[in-house]
Write a protein that holds these residues in place. Structure first.
Motif, PDB file in Angstrom:
ATOM      1  N   GLY A 148       5.135  15.687 -11.735  1.00  0.00           N
ATOM      2  CA  GLY A 148       4.949  14.302 -11.307  1.00  0.00           C
ATOM      3  C   GLY A 148       5.192  14.113  -9.825  1.00  0.00           C
ATOM      4  N   LEU A 149       6.229  14.772  -9.312  1.00  0.00           N
ATOM      5  CA  LEU A 149       6.532  14.688  -7.876  1.00  0.00           C
ATOM      6  C   LEU A 149       5.391  15.299  -7.063  1.00  0.00           C
ATOM      7  CD1 LEU A 149       8.514  13.819  -5.690  1.00  0.00           C
ATOM      8  CD2 LEU A 149       9.680  16.023  -5.969  1.00  0.00           C
ATOM      9  N   GLU A 150       4.852  16.411  -7.524  1.00  0.00           N
ATOM     10  CA  GLU A 150       3.731  17.058  -6.825  1.00  0.00           C
ATOM     11  C   GLU A 150       2.493  16.162  -6.831  1.00  0.00           C
ATOM     12  OE1 GLU A 150       3.588  20.763  -8.958  1.00  0.00           O
ATOM     13  OE2 GLU A 150       5.172  21.672  -7.703  1.00  0.00           O
ATOM     14  N   ILE A 151       2.216  15.507  -7.953  1.00  0.00           N
ATOM     15  CA  ILE A 151       1.079  14.563  -8.039  1.00  0.00           C
ATOM     16  C   ILE A 151       1.272  13.434  -7.032  1.00  0.00           C
ATOM     17  CG2 ILE A 151       0.020  12.789  -9.518  1.00  0.00           C
ATOM     18  CD1 ILE A 151       0.500  14.782 -11.889  1.00  0.00           C
ATOM     19  N   LEU A 152       2.499  12.922  -6.945  1.00  0.00           N
ATOM     20  CA  LEU A 152       2.799  11.852  -5.981  1.00  0.00           C
ATOM     21  C   LEU A 152       2.578  12.326  -4.552  1.00  0.00           C
ATOM     22  CD1 LEU A 152       3.904   9.050  -5.274  1.00  0.00           C
ATOM     23  CD2 LEU A 152       6.188  10.050  -5.324  1.00  0.00           C
ATOM     24  N   ASN A 154       0.811  -1.226   0.000  1.00  0.00           N
ATOM     25  CA  ASN A 154       0.000   0.000   0.000  1.00  0.00           C
ATOM     26  C   ASN A 154       0.843   1.274   0.000  1.00  0.00           C
ATOM     27  OD1 ASN A 154      -2.615  -1.180  -0.097  1.00  0.00           O
ATOM     28  ND2 ASN A 154      -2.340  -1.777   2.046  1.00  0.00           N
ATOM     29  N   ILE A 155       1.920   1.267  -0.772  1.00  0.00           N
ATOM     30  CA  ILE A 155       2.777   2.440  -0.884  1.00  0.00           C
ATOM     31  C   ILE A 155       2.379   3.203  -2.146  1.00  0.00           C
ATOM     32  CG2 ILE A 155       5.157   3.236  -1.234  1.00  0.00           C
ATOM     33  CD1 ILE A 155       5.970   0.675   0.406  1.00  0.00           C
ATOM     34  N   PRO A 156       2.007   4.484  -1.999  1.00  0.00           N
ATOM     35  CA  PRO A 156       1.617   5.261  -3.183  1.00  0.00           C
ATOM     36  C   PRO A 156       2.801   5.434  -4.135  1.00  0.00           C
ATOM     37  CG  PRO A 156       1.595   6.637  -1.195  1.00  0.00           C
ATOM     38  CD  PRO A 156       1.967   5.262  -0.771  1.00  0.00           C
ATOM     39  N   VAL A 181      -2.672   3.369 -12.505  1.00  0.00           N
ATOM     40  CA  VAL A 181      -1.633   4.178 -11.876  1.00  0.00           C
ATOM     41  C   VAL A 181      -1.487   5.473 -12.674  1.00  0.00           C
ATOM     42  CG1 VAL A 181       0.231   3.045 -13.168  1.00  0.00           C
ATOM     43  CG2 VAL A 181       0.759   4.199 -11.014  1.00  0.00           C
ATOM     44  N   GLU A 182      -1.150   6.523 -11.982  1.00  0.00           N
ATOM     45  CA  GLU A 182      -0.919   7.811 -12.639  1.00  0.00           C
ATOM     46  C   GLU A 182       0.380   7.731 -13.432  1.00  0.00           C
ATOM     47  OE1 GLU A 182      -2.260  11.834 -13.045  1.00  0.00           O
ATOM     48  OE2 GLU A 182      -2.921  10.703 -11.289  1.00  0.00           O
ATOM     49  N   VAL A 183       0.305   8.006 -14.737  1.00  0.00           N
ATOM     50  CA  VAL A 183       1.484   7.990 -15.615  1.00  0.00           C
ATOM     51  C   VAL A 183       1.761   9.420 -16.066  1.00  0.00           C
ATOM     52  CG1 VAL A 183       2.455   7.121 -17.782  1.00  0.00           C
ATOM     53  CG2 VAL A 183       0.982   5.636 -16.399  1.00  0.00           C
ATOM     54  N   ILE A 184       2.971   9.886 -15.787  1.00  0.00           N
ATOM     55  CA  ILE A 184       3.363  11.250 -16.128  1.00  0.00           C
ATOM     56  C   ILE A 184       4.414  11.199 -17.235  1.00  0.00           C
ATOM     57  CG2 ILE A 184       4.436  13.386 -15.285  1.00  0.00           C
ATOM     58  CD1 ILE A 184       2.904  11.153 -12.735  1.00  0.00           C
ATOM     59  N   PRO A 185       4.129  11.788 -18.395  1.00  0.00           N
ATOM     60  CA  PRO A 185       5.134  11.837 -19.462  1.00  0.00           C
ATOM     61  C   PRO A 185       6.285  12.759 -19.042  1.00  0.00           C
ATOM     62  CG  PRO A 185       2.930  12.375 -20.295  1.00  0.00           C
ATOM     63  CD  PRO A 185       2.859  12.377 -18.808  1.00  0.00           C
ATOM     64  N   SER A 231       6.828   8.167 -17.368  1.00  0.00           N
ATOM     65  CA  SER A 231       7.029   7.597 -18.704  1.00  0.00           C
ATOM     66  C   SER A 231       8.105   8.449 -19.372  1.00  0.00           C
ATOM     67  CB  SER A 231       5.706   7.635 -19.469  1.00  0.00           C
ATOM     68  OG  SER A 231       5.878   7.133 -20.762  1.00  0.00           O
ATOM     69  N   ASN A 232       9.352   8.089 -19.127  1.00  0.00           N
ATOM     70  CA  ASN A 232      10.497   8.923 -19.486  1.00  0.00           C
ATOM     71  C   ASN A 232      10.943   8.703 -20.936  1.00  0.00           C
ATOM     72  OD1 ASN A 232      12.404  10.885 -18.784  1.00  0.00           O
ATOM     73  ND2 ASN A 232      13.946   9.334 -18.355  1.00  0.00           N
ATOM     74  N   LYS A 233      11.782   9.606 -21.383  1.00  0.00           N
ATOM     75  CA  LYS A 233      12.355   9.604 -22.745  1.00  0.00           C
ATOM     76  C   LYS A 233      11.281   9.847 -23.794  1.00  0.00           C
ATOM     77  CE  LYS A 233      16.295   6.852 -21.314  1.00  0.00           C
ATOM     78  NZ  LYS A 233      17.277   5.824 -21.676  1.00  0.00           N
TER      79      LYS A 233
END
Length: 151
Positions: free
Chosen positions: A142-146, A103-105, A126-130, A110-112
């Motif tokens: 992405g860090l803020e969303i996390l 249960n770890i968020p 899961v939230e995918v951030i380009p 999605s790099n490159k």
């Protein structure tokens, strides 16, 4: 009252952009590497919304897998950096499963995207951030969303 500090661990397979992600998010980082390959861990910290975020990146090579457990101890949240031109690897799927079981968020970077901007095929909710780690694109968002997932 002192604000809680947050530990975020950055996972991903070999050569996905974990170290570059830390270099872009943090003013200074400490790296333990040999010939440009992380062999133990990368560490940096940054401030987000007045809170200190400690970021640790794991080595991606299979032979350093034992380090994952050590670095993961006490983590609050995770980022999985996936090389979008390669797609999600078995090792990254295993990490996602383990995080979900505990249960770890987490979010997926999605790099490159500069090499392959197709949508990442992923078999879970899961939230995918380009992102383009070399340019810093999408990383702070992405860090803020996390971090929102922790509140």
């Amino acid at each position: 009252m002192k604000k809680k500090e947050t530990k975020v661990v950055v996972f991903g397979d070999y050569d996905t952009g974990k170290t570059t992600t830390l270099e872009q998010l943090c003013e200074r980082i400490t790296k333990v590497e040999y010939n440009g390959t992380t062999v133990a861990l990368d560490y940096g910290n940054c401030m987000v919304g007045g809170e200190k975020i400690h970021l640790f990146a794991t080595p991606g090579h299979e032979r350093f897998k034992f380090m994952l457990e050590i670095i993961s101890h006490g983590l609050d949240a995770a980022v999985i950096v996936v090389d979008n031109s390669r797609g999600v690897t078995l090792a990254e799927k295993e990490i996602m499963t383990e995080l979900e079981e505990k249960n770890i968020p987490y979010v997926v970077f999605s790099n490159k995207q500069d090499l392959d901007d197709s949508e990442l095929e992923i078999d879970r909710e899961v939230e995918v951030i380009p992102t383009v780690a070399t340019e810093g694109t999408g990383l702070m968002k992405g860090l803020e969303i996390l971090l929102e997932k922790l509140n």
